[in-house]
Design a protein around this motif. Sequence first.
Motif, mmCIF file in Angstrom:
data_model
loop_
_atom_site.group_PDB
_atom_site.id
_atom_site.type_symbol
_atom_site.label_atom_id
_atom_site.label_comp_id
_atom_site.label_asym_id
_atom_site.label_seq_id
_atom_site.Cartn_x
_atom_site.Cartn_y
_atom_site.Cartn_z
ATOM 1 N N LYS A 162 0.838 -1.196 0.000
ATOM 2 C CA LYS A 162 0.000 0.000 0.000
ATOM 3 C C LYS A 162 0.879 1.254 0.000
ATOM 4 N N LEU A 163 0.594 2.175 -0.906
ATOM 5 C CA LEU A 163 1.384 3.403 -0.997
ATOM 6 C C LEU A 163 0.879 4.404 0.041
ATOM 7 N N GLN A 164 1.812 5.155 0.619
ATOM 8 C CA GLN A 164 1.399 6.250 1.501
ATOM 9 C C GLN A 164 0.911 7.390 0.597
ATOM 10 N N GLY A 210 -4.980 10.834 -1.540
ATOM 11 C CA GLY A 210 -5.782 9.745 -2.095
ATOM 12 C C GLY A 210 -7.159 9.759 -1.467
ATOM 13 N N ASP A 262 -5.560 11.916 -7.276
ATOM 14 C CA ASP A 262 -4.584 11.858 -6.182
ATOM 15 C C ASP A 262 -3.243 12.423 -6.678
ATOM 16 N N ASP A 303 -7.831 5.800 -6.364
ATOM 17 C CA ASP A 303 -6.488 6.346 -6.085
ATOM 18 C C ASP A 303 -5.413 5.298 -6.397
ATOM 19 N N SER A 304 -4.163 5.657 -6.109
ATOM 20 C CA SER A 304 -3.028 4.786 -6.485
ATOM 21 C C SER A 304 -3.063 3.446 -5.752
ATOM 22 N N ASN A 305 -3.902 3.342 -4.707
ATOM 23 C CA ASN A 305 -4.077 2.045 -4.035
ATOM 24 C C ASN A 305 -5.358 1.349 -4.495
#
Length: 449
Positions: free
Chosen positions: A1-3, A7, A232, A240-242
Amino acid sequence: KLQLKHGSHRVGKRTDAVMAKWRGYGLGQFIHWGLYAIPGGEWNGKQYNGAAEWIRSWNGIPKSTYDSLIYKFNPVNFNAEEWAATAKQMGAKYVTITTKHHDGFCLWPSKYTNYTVANSPWKKDIMKPLIDAYDKQGIDVILYFSVMDWNHPGWRYDIKTKEDSIAFEGFKQFTRNQLLELLTLYPTAKGLWFDGTWDKSWVKQAAFADELETEMRKLRPGLIIGSRFRADENGKRHFDSNGVLMGDYEQGWERKIPNKIEDVHGNDWDCVMTVPENQWGYNKAWKGHIKTTNELLEMTAKCVSLGGNFVLNFGPQGDGAIRKEEKQLAAQIGDWMKTNNEAIYNCEYAGLEKQDWGYFTKKTGSDKLYMIVFNVPVSGALKVKLPANTSIGKSYLLAQPAQLLNTEEISGTEYFIHLKNTAAGKPFVVVLEPNAKKGSGNTYDKAKT
Ligand SMILES: C[C@@H]1N[C@@H](c2nc3ccccc3[nH]2)[C@H](O)[C@@H]1O
Protein backbone atom coordinates in the motif's frame (compact mmCIF):
# COMPACT_ATOMS: atom_id res chain seq x y z
CA LYS A 1 0.00 0.00 0.00
CA LEU A 2 1.38 3.40 -1.00
CA GLN A 3 1.40 6.25 1.50
CA LEU A 4 -0.87 8.85 -0.10
CA LYS A 5 -1.51 12.36 1.13
CA HIS A 6 -4.27 13.12 -1.38
CA GLY A 7 -5.78 9.74 -2.10
CA SER A 8 -9.14 8.52 -0.85
CA HIS A 9 -9.86 9.35 2.80
CA ARG A 10 -12.30 6.48 3.32
CA VAL A 11 -12.40 2.79 2.46
CA GLY A 12 -15.81 1.23 1.80
CA LYS A 13 -19.27 2.75 1.57
CA ARG A 14 -20.33 5.73 3.67
CA THR A 15 -22.52 4.55 6.55
CA ASP A 16 -24.39 7.78 7.40
CA ALA A 17 -28.12 8.40 6.90
CA VAL A 18 -27.70 10.94 4.08
CA MET A 19 -25.81 8.41 1.95
CA ALA A 20 -28.21 5.60 2.94
CA LYS A 21 -31.04 7.76 1.54
CA TRP A 22 -29.02 8.39 -1.66
CA ARG A 23 -28.39 4.63 -1.97
CA GLY A 24 -32.14 4.01 -1.96
CA TYR A 25 -33.14 6.62 -4.57
CA GLY A 26 -33.18 4.08 -7.43
CA LEU A 27 -34.26 6.58 -10.09
CA GLY A 28 -33.09 10.14 -10.74
CA GLN A 29 -33.40 12.92 -13.30
CA PHE A 30 -30.50 14.83 -14.87
CA ILE A 31 -31.16 18.31 -16.29
CA HIS A 32 -28.77 19.79 -18.87
CA TRP A 33 -29.80 23.35 -19.61
CA GLY A 34 -27.92 26.48 -20.64
CA LEU A 35 -27.04 28.65 -23.61
CA TYR A 36 -26.37 25.56 -25.77
CA ALA A 37 -30.14 24.84 -25.67
CA ILE A 38 -30.72 27.97 -27.81
CA PRO A 39 -28.92 26.72 -30.99
CA GLY A 40 -29.97 23.15 -30.09
CA GLY A 41 -27.22 21.44 -32.09
CA GLU A 42 -27.69 23.58 -35.19
CA TRP A 43 -26.04 26.75 -36.50
CA ASN A 44 -26.93 28.66 -39.67
CA GLY A 45 -29.06 25.70 -40.71
CA LYS A 46 -26.14 23.26 -40.39
CA GLN A 47 -26.34 20.40 -37.87
CA TYR A 48 -23.46 19.91 -35.45
CA ASN A 49 -22.59 16.21 -35.27
CA GLY A 50 -21.39 16.17 -31.68
CA ALA A 51 -23.28 16.50 -28.42
CA ALA A 52 -25.37 19.70 -28.53
CA GLU A 53 -23.92 21.07 -25.27
CA TRP A 54 -20.47 20.94 -26.94
CA ILE A 55 -21.47 23.06 -29.96
CA ARG A 56 -19.15 25.90 -28.83
CA SER A 57 -16.20 23.60 -29.59
CA TRP A 58 -17.33 23.29 -33.22
CA ASN A 59 -15.20 25.31 -35.63
CA GLY A 60 -18.47 26.14 -37.38
CA ILE A 61 -19.09 28.95 -34.89
CA PRO A 62 -16.74 31.75 -33.82
CA LYS A 63 -16.33 31.41 -30.03
CA SER A 64 -17.32 35.05 -29.45
CA THR A 65 -20.52 34.49 -31.43
CA TYR A 66 -21.42 31.55 -29.21
CA ASP A 67 -20.56 33.57 -26.09
CA SER A 68 -22.97 36.30 -27.24
CA LEU A 69 -25.82 33.82 -26.78
CA ILE A 70 -26.02 35.24 -23.24
CA TYR A 71 -27.90 38.18 -24.81
CA LYS A 72 -30.46 35.74 -26.20
CA PHE A 73 -31.13 33.91 -22.92
CA ASN A 74 -34.77 34.75 -22.20
CA PRO A 75 -36.61 31.46 -21.48
CA VAL A 76 -40.17 32.80 -21.51
CA ASN A 77 -41.60 29.28 -21.11
CA PHE A 78 -39.38 28.33 -18.17
CA ASN A 79 -41.53 26.94 -15.36
CA ALA A 80 -39.64 25.41 -12.43
CA GLU A 81 -42.78 23.82 -10.97
CA GLU A 82 -43.48 22.08 -14.29
CA TRP A 83 -39.96 20.61 -14.43
CA ALA A 84 -40.27 19.36 -10.84
CA ALA A 85 -43.77 17.99 -11.52
CA THR A 86 -42.40 16.07 -14.54
CA ALA A 87 -39.72 14.52 -12.33
CA LYS A 88 -42.32 13.68 -9.67
CA GLN A 89 -44.57 12.09 -12.29
CA MET A 90 -41.65 9.97 -13.51
CA GLY A 91 -40.93 8.80 -9.97
CA ALA A 92 -37.47 10.39 -9.69
CA LYS A 93 -36.20 10.70 -6.12
CA TYR A 94 -33.31 13.05 -6.95
CA VAL A 95 -32.32 15.50 -9.65
CA THR A 96 -28.87 16.64 -10.82
CA ILE A 97 -29.04 20.12 -12.41
CA THR A 98 -26.33 21.93 -14.40
CA THR A 99 -25.40 25.11 -12.56
CA LYS A 100 -22.53 25.74 -15.04
CA HIS A 101 -21.53 23.55 -17.96
CA HIS A 102 -18.21 23.62 -19.85
CA ASP A 103 -19.16 26.93 -21.58
CA GLY A 104 -19.00 28.73 -18.23
CA PHE A 105 -22.50 30.26 -18.35
CA CYS A 106 -23.87 30.34 -14.78
CA LEU A 107 -27.56 29.63 -14.14
CA TRP A 108 -27.16 31.50 -10.85
CA PRO A 109 -26.17 35.18 -10.35
CA SER A 110 -22.58 34.43 -9.32
CA LYS A 111 -20.67 37.46 -8.05
CA TYR A 112 -17.39 36.03 -9.39
CA THR A 113 -18.13 36.42 -13.08
CA ASN A 114 -20.34 38.52 -15.37
CA TYR A 115 -21.17 35.46 -17.47
CA THR A 116 -24.39 34.67 -15.63
CA VAL A 117 -28.17 34.87 -15.92
CA ALA A 118 -27.96 38.25 -14.14
CA ASN A 119 -26.50 39.77 -17.32
CA SER A 120 -28.99 38.11 -19.67
CA PRO A 121 -32.41 39.47 -20.70
CA TRP A 122 -33.86 36.99 -18.19
CA LYS A 123 -31.88 38.64 -15.36
CA LYS A 124 -33.28 36.35 -12.62
CA ASP A 125 -31.70 33.42 -10.75
CA ILE A 126 -32.72 30.09 -12.33
CA MET A 127 -31.26 27.82 -9.64
CA LYS A 128 -33.27 29.09 -6.66
CA PRO A 129 -36.75 28.57 -8.18
CA LEU A 130 -35.65 25.15 -9.48
CA ILE A 131 -34.25 23.99 -6.15
CA ASP A 132 -37.33 25.29 -4.30
CA ALA A 133 -39.68 23.55 -6.76
CA TYR A 134 -37.86 20.19 -6.50
CA ASP A 135 -37.59 20.50 -2.72
CA LYS A 136 -41.35 21.10 -2.60
CA GLN A 137 -41.88 17.84 -4.53
CA GLY A 138 -39.65 16.02 -2.04
CA ILE A 139 -37.01 15.43 -4.74
CA ASP A 140 -33.44 15.92 -3.48
CA VAL A 141 -31.20 18.23 -5.52
CA ILE A 142 -27.58 17.59 -6.56
CA LEU A 143 -25.72 20.48 -8.24
CA TYR A 144 -23.76 19.67 -11.42
CA PHE A 145 -20.64 21.84 -11.73
CA SER A 146 -18.11 21.78 -14.58
CA VAL A 147 -14.60 22.65 -13.39
CA MET A 148 -13.53 23.17 -17.02
CA ASP A 149 -14.80 26.66 -17.91
CA TRP A 150 -14.23 27.80 -21.49
CA ASN A 151 -15.33 31.36 -20.65
CA HIS A 152 -12.89 32.10 -17.83
CA PRO A 153 -9.61 33.68 -19.02
CA GLY A 154 -7.67 31.68 -16.43
CA TRP A 155 -8.76 28.24 -17.68
CA ARG A 156 -5.93 26.12 -19.08
CA TYR A 157 -5.91 22.54 -20.42
CA ASP A 158 -2.39 22.09 -19.06
CA ILE A 159 0.15 24.14 -17.11
CA LYS A 160 3.18 24.53 -19.34
CA THR A 161 4.51 28.04 -18.69
CA LYS A 162 4.87 30.46 -15.78
CA GLU A 163 2.03 32.44 -17.35
CA ASP A 164 -0.17 29.33 -17.36
CA SER A 165 0.62 28.76 -13.72
CA ILE A 166 -0.21 32.33 -12.69
CA ALA A 167 -3.44 32.33 -14.72
CA PHE A 168 -4.51 28.97 -13.31
CA GLU A 169 -3.93 30.09 -9.72
CA GLY A 170 -6.54 32.76 -10.34
CA PHE A 171 -8.82 30.15 -11.92
CA LYS A 172 -8.48 27.87 -8.90
CA GLN A 173 -9.54 30.68 -6.55
CA PHE A 174 -12.47 31.50 -8.88
CA THR A 175 -13.53 27.83 -8.79
CA ARG A 176 -13.31 27.67 -5.00
CA ASN A 177 -15.26 30.94 -4.70
CA GLN A 178 -18.04 29.69 -6.96
CA LEU A 179 -18.36 26.36 -5.15
CA LEU A 180 -18.53 27.96 -1.69
CA GLU A 181 -21.00 30.47 -3.17
CA LEU A 182 -23.24 27.65 -4.47
CA LEU A 183 -23.18 25.80 -1.13
CA THR A 184 -23.98 29.03 0.72
CA LEU A 185 -26.77 30.19 -1.62
CA TYR A 186 -28.43 26.76 -1.90
CA PRO A 187 -27.99 25.04 1.50
CA THR A 188 -30.60 22.34 0.78
CA ALA A 189 -28.50 20.87 -2.06
CA LYS A 190 -27.46 17.34 -1.03
CA GLY A 191 -24.39 17.04 -3.22
CA LEU A 192 -22.18 18.20 -6.05
CA TRP A 193 -21.78 16.32 -9.38
CA PHE A 194 -18.43 17.38 -10.83
CA ASP A 195 -17.56 17.24 -14.49
CA GLY A 196 -14.79 18.60 -16.72
CA THR A 197 -12.04 17.43 -14.39
CA TRP A 198 -10.02 15.25 -16.79
CA ASP A 199 -7.55 17.81 -18.15
CA LYS A 200 -3.95 17.83 -16.92
CA SER A 201 -4.28 21.34 -15.47
CA TRP A 202 -6.82 20.16 -12.90
CA VAL A 203 -5.36 16.67 -12.45
CA LYS A 204 -2.14 18.35 -11.26
CA GLN A 205 -4.04 20.13 -8.44
CA ALA A 206 -4.31 17.11 -6.09
CA ALA A 207 -3.46 19.09 -2.92
CA PHE A 208 -5.68 22.08 -3.78
CA ALA A 209 -8.65 19.91 -4.75
CA ASP A 210 -8.23 17.69 -1.69
CA GLU A 211 -8.23 20.74 0.60
CA LEU A 212 -11.21 22.20 -1.26
CA GLU A 213 -13.17 18.95 -0.91
CA THR A 214 -12.42 18.93 2.83
CA GLU A 215 -13.49 22.58 3.09
CA MET A 216 -16.78 21.93 1.27
CA ARG A 217 -17.58 18.90 3.44
CA LYS A 218 -16.92 21.02 6.55
CA LEU A 219 -19.18 23.80 5.26
CA ARG A 220 -21.94 21.31 4.38
CA PRO A 221 -21.74 18.18 6.58
CA GLY A 222 -23.15 15.13 4.76
CA LEU A 223 -22.40 16.65 1.34
CA ILE A 224 -22.22 13.97 -1.35
CA ILE A 225 -19.30 14.25 -3.79
CA GLY A 226 -18.53 11.62 -6.43
CA SER A 227 -15.28 10.09 -7.65
CA ARG A 228 -14.88 12.50 -10.58
CA PHE A 229 -13.92 15.61 -8.55
CA ARG A 230 -10.26 15.14 -7.85
CA ALA A 231 -7.15 13.10 -8.69
CA ASP A 232 -4.58 11.86 -6.18
CA GLU A 233 -0.99 13.14 -6.16
CA ASN A 234 -0.06 10.58 -8.85
CA GLY A 235 -2.82 11.83 -11.15
CA LYS A 236 -5.01 8.78 -10.50
CA ARG A 237 -8.72 9.58 -11.00
CA HIS A 238 -11.87 7.81 -9.69
CA PHE A 239 -9.65 5.25 -7.90
CA ASP A 240 -6.49 6.35 -6.09
CA SER A 241 -3.03 4.79 -6.48
CA ASN A 242 -4.08 2.05 -4.04
CA GLY A 243 -7.23 1.31 -6.06
CA VAL A 244 -9.49 2.88 -3.41
CA LEU A 245 -12.53 4.83 -4.66
CA MET A 246 -12.19 8.63 -4.46
CA GLY A 247 -15.25 10.45 -3.10
CA ASP A 248 -18.53 8.92 -1.94
CA TYR A 249 -19.68 6.98 -5.01
CA GLU A 250 -18.35 5.89 -8.37
CA GLN A 251 -19.15 8.47 -11.00
CA GLY A 252 -17.66 6.74 -14.05
CA TRP A 253 -20.89 5.20 -15.38
CA GLU A 254 -21.70 7.84 -17.98
CA ARG A 255 -23.85 6.37 -20.79
CA LYS A 256 -22.86 2.88 -19.70
CA ILE A 257 -24.08 0.33 -17.15
CA PRO A 258 -22.06 -2.32 -15.27
CA ASN A 259 -22.75 -5.88 -16.39
CA LYS A 260 -22.02 -7.83 -13.24
CA ILE A 261 -21.63 -7.09 -9.54
CA GLU A 262 -17.85 -7.49 -9.69
CA ASP A 263 -17.75 -4.42 -11.95
CA VAL A 264 -18.86 -2.12 -9.10
CA HIS A 265 -16.17 -3.21 -6.60
CA GLY A 266 -18.53 -2.98 -3.59
CA ASN A 267 -18.97 0.78 -4.07
CA ASP A 268 -22.00 3.03 -4.34
CA TRP A 269 -22.52 4.29 -7.89
CA ASP A 270 -24.98 5.88 -10.25
CA CYS A 271 -25.33 5.72 -14.03
CA VAL A 272 -26.18 8.89 -15.95
CA MET A 273 -27.89 8.23 -19.28
CA THR A 274 -29.02 10.15 -22.36
CA VAL A 275 -32.25 9.37 -24.21
CA PRO A 276 -30.59 9.75 -27.67
CA GLU A 277 -27.21 8.04 -28.11
CA ASN A 278 -25.17 11.04 -26.92
CA GLN A 279 -27.06 14.32 -26.46
CA TRP A 280 -27.25 15.96 -23.04
CA GLY A 281 -28.24 19.51 -23.99
CA TYR A 282 -31.34 20.10 -26.15
CA ASN A 283 -30.83 19.02 -29.76
CA LYS A 284 -33.50 20.05 -32.27
CA ALA A 285 -32.82 16.85 -34.24
CA TRP A 286 -34.28 14.00 -32.19
CA LYS A 287 -32.24 11.59 -34.27
CA GLY A 288 -30.38 8.27 -34.14
CA HIS A 289 -31.48 5.61 -31.70
CA ILE A 290 -33.93 7.12 -29.19
CA LYS A 291 -34.26 4.81 -26.20
CA THR A 292 -37.78 3.47 -25.65
CA THR A 293 -39.61 3.41 -22.34
CA ASN A 294 -39.03 -0.35 -22.04
CA GLU A 295 -35.28 0.11 -22.66
CA LEU A 296 -35.13 2.81 -20.00
CA LEU A 297 -37.13 0.69 -17.52
CA GLU A 298 -34.72 -2.20 -18.14
CA MET A 299 -31.73 0.11 -17.54
CA THR A 300 -33.34 1.28 -14.30
CA ALA A 301 -33.97 -2.30 -13.15
CA LYS A 302 -30.45 -3.38 -14.14
CA CYS A 303 -28.84 -0.49 -12.22
CA VAL A 304 -30.85 -1.14 -9.05
CA SER A 305 -30.22 -4.91 -9.35
CA LEU A 306 -26.47 -4.11 -9.22
CA GLY A 307 -26.74 -1.75 -6.24
CA GLY A 308 -26.77 1.57 -8.14
CA ASN A 309 -29.12 4.37 -9.21
CA PHE A 310 -30.25 5.23 -12.74
CA VAL A 311 -30.29 8.94 -13.64
CA LEU A 312 -32.13 9.85 -16.86
CA ASN A 313 -31.19 13.06 -18.67
CA PHE A 314 -33.62 15.76 -19.84
CA GLY A 315 -32.49 18.59 -22.11
CA PRO A 316 -35.06 21.42 -21.87
CA GLN A 317 -35.43 23.74 -24.89
CA GLY A 318 -33.92 27.21 -25.09
CA ASP A 319 -37.32 28.72 -24.26
CA GLY A 320 -37.46 26.71 -21.02
CA ALA A 321 -40.10 24.18 -22.05
CA ILE A 322 -39.45 20.44 -21.80
CA ARG A 323 -39.77 18.77 -25.23
CA LYS A 324 -42.86 16.62 -25.75
CA GLU A 325 -40.87 13.40 -26.34
CA GLU A 326 -39.23 13.71 -22.91
CA LYS A 327 -42.56 14.53 -21.27
CA GLN A 328 -44.02 11.37 -22.82
CA LEU A 329 -41.12 9.25 -21.51
CA ALA A 330 -41.52 10.71 -18.02
CA ALA A 331 -45.24 9.90 -18.08
CA GLN A 332 -44.73 6.33 -19.34
CA ILE A 333 -41.89 5.57 -16.91
CA GLY A 334 -44.00 7.11 -14.14
CA ASP A 335 -46.94 4.89 -15.09
CA TRP A 336 -44.82 1.78 -14.59
CA MET A 337 -43.23 3.16 -11.42
CA LYS A 338 -46.66 3.86 -9.89
CA THR A 339 -47.37 0.10 -9.85
CA ASN A 340 -43.82 -1.23 -9.41
CA ASN A 341 -41.73 1.29 -7.48
CA GLU A 342 -41.58 -1.04 -4.45
CA ALA A 343 -39.05 -3.09 -6.46
CA ILE A 344 -36.91 0.00 -7.16
CA TYR A 345 -36.93 2.35 -4.15
CA ASN A 346 -34.72 1.37 -1.19
CA CYS A 347 -33.69 -1.84 -2.93
CA GLU A 348 -30.25 -3.36 -3.41
CA TYR A 349 -28.27 -6.20 -5.03
CA ALA A 350 -29.97 -9.49 -4.10
CA GLY A 351 -26.85 -11.68 -4.36
CA LEU A 352 -28.62 -14.27 -6.55
CA GLU A 353 -27.47 -15.74 -9.86
CA LYS A 354 -28.77 -13.64 -12.76
CA GLN A 355 -31.51 -15.39 -14.76
CA ASP A 356 -32.56 -14.76 -18.38
CA TRP A 357 -36.05 -13.51 -17.51
CA GLY A 358 -34.71 -10.27 -15.94
CA TYR A 359 -33.39 -8.79 -12.72
CA PHE A 360 -33.55 -9.49 -8.98
CA THR A 361 -33.68 -6.69 -6.44
CA LYS A 362 -33.92 -7.05 -2.67
CA LYS A 363 -35.61 -4.62 -0.25
CA THR A 364 -32.94 -3.09 1.98
CA GLY A 365 -33.28 -4.28 5.56
CA SER A 366 -35.57 -7.17 4.59
CA ASP A 367 -35.38 -10.59 2.86
CA LYS A 368 -38.14 -9.64 0.42
CA LEU A 369 -37.07 -10.27 -3.17
CA TYR A 370 -38.40 -8.75 -6.38
CA MET A 371 -38.11 -10.31 -9.83
CA ILE A 372 -38.40 -7.63 -12.52
CA VAL A 373 -39.40 -9.62 -15.60
CA PHE A 374 -38.57 -8.38 -19.09
CA ASN A 375 -38.21 -11.72 -20.94
CA VAL A 376 -41.11 -14.11 -20.26
CA PRO A 377 -39.94 -17.68 -21.08
CA VAL A 378 -42.20 -19.64 -23.47
CA SER A 379 -42.57 -22.16 -20.63
CA GLY A 380 -43.97 -19.45 -18.38
CA ALA A 381 -41.65 -20.88 -15.71
CA LEU A 382 -39.25 -18.43 -14.07
CA LYS A 383 -36.12 -20.13 -12.74
CA VAL A 384 -34.78 -19.04 -9.37
CA LYS A 385 -31.66 -20.22 -7.57
CA LEU A 386 -31.82 -19.48 -3.84
CA PRO A 387 -29.03 -19.77 -1.27
CA ALA A 388 -28.76 -23.11 0.52
CA ASN A 389 -31.28 -23.63 3.33
CA THR A 390 -33.68 -21.13 1.77
CA SER A 391 -37.03 -22.04 0.25
CA ILE A 392 -39.82 -20.01 -1.28
CA GLY A 393 -42.38 -18.93 1.30
CA LYS A 394 -44.80 -17.39 -1.15
CA SER A 395 -44.67 -15.70 -4.51
CA TYR A 396 -47.12 -13.42 -6.29
CA LEU A 397 -47.36 -10.65 -8.88
CA LEU A 398 -46.72 -7.29 -7.20
CA ALA A 399 -49.75 -6.01 -9.11
CA GLN A 400 -51.99 -8.88 -7.83
CA PRO A 401 -50.73 -9.84 -4.34
CA ALA A 402 -53.80 -11.95 -3.56
CA GLN A 403 -53.09 -14.38 -6.39
CA LEU A 404 -50.31 -16.73 -5.20
CA LEU A 405 -48.16 -18.22 -7.97
CA ASN A 406 -47.38 -21.96 -8.08
CA THR A 407 -43.77 -22.71 -7.22
CA GLU A 408 -42.02 -25.98 -7.95
CA GLU A 409 -38.82 -27.22 -6.34
CA ILE A 410 -36.43 -28.55 -9.00
CA SER A 411 -33.58 -29.43 -6.65
CA GLY A 412 -32.45 -28.22 -3.21
CA THR A 413 -31.79 -24.66 -4.25
CA GLU A 414 -33.52 -24.35 -7.62
CA TYR A 415 -37.17 -23.56 -8.15
CA PHE A 416 -39.59 -22.69 -10.95
CA ILE A 417 -42.19 -20.02 -10.38
CA HIS A 418 -45.07 -20.70 -12.76
CA LEU A 419 -46.72 -17.67 -14.32
CA LYS A 420 -50.45 -17.91 -14.94
CA ASN A 421 -50.28 -15.52 -17.89
CA THR A 422 -47.34 -15.29 -20.27
CA ALA A 423 -48.65 -12.47 -22.44
CA ALA A 424 -47.87 -9.50 -20.22
CA GLY A 425 -46.60 -7.34 -23.10
CA LYS A 426 -44.76 -5.09 -20.66
CA PRO A 427 -42.31 -5.55 -17.79
CA PHE A 428 -43.83 -6.73 -14.51
CA VAL A 429 -42.70 -7.66 -11.01
CA VAL A 430 -42.97 -10.98 -9.18
CA VAL A 431 -42.51 -10.81 -5.40
CA LEU A 432 -40.66 -13.69 -3.73
CA GLU A 433 -40.86 -14.02 0.03
CA PRO A 434 -38.19 -16.57 1.01
CA ASN A 435 -38.32 -18.89 4.00
CA ALA A 436 -35.43 -20.30 5.95
CA LYS A 437 -35.51 -24.06 5.23
CA LYS A 438 -35.96 -26.25 8.29
CA GLY A 439 -32.49 -27.81 8.35
CA SER A 440 -33.44 -30.36 5.65
CA GLY A 441 -30.66 -31.46 3.30
CA ASN A 442 -31.07 -31.50 -0.47
CA THR A 443 -33.81 -33.79 -1.77
CA TYR A 444 -31.53 -35.01 -4.58
CA ASP A 445 -27.80 -35.38 -4.03
CA LYS A 446 -25.54 -33.82 -6.60
CA ALA A 447 -24.73 -36.20 -9.40
CA LYS A 448 -21.36 -37.87 -8.85
CA THR A 449 -19.48 -37.27 -12.09
C1 LIG B 1 -22.53 14.41 -18.09
C2 LIG B 1 -21.84 14.62 -19.41
N1 LIG B 1 -20.42 14.88 -19.27
C3 LIG B 1 -20.01 15.79 -20.37
C4 LIG B 1 -18.90 15.16 -21.10
N2 LIG B 1 -17.94 15.82 -21.74
C5 LIG B 1 -17.12 14.90 -22.26
C6 LIG B 1 -15.97 14.99 -23.02
C7 LIG B 1 -15.33 13.83 -23.44
C8 LIG B 1 -15.81 12.61 -23.09
C9 LIG B 1 -16.95 12.51 -22.31
C10 LIG B 1 -17.60 13.68 -21.92
N3 LIG B 1 -18.72 13.88 -21.19
C11 LIG B 1 -21.25 15.93 -21.23
O1 LIG B 1 -21.29 17.15 -21.92
C12 LIG B 1 -22.34 15.84 -20.16
O2 LIG B 1 -22.36 17.00 -19.37
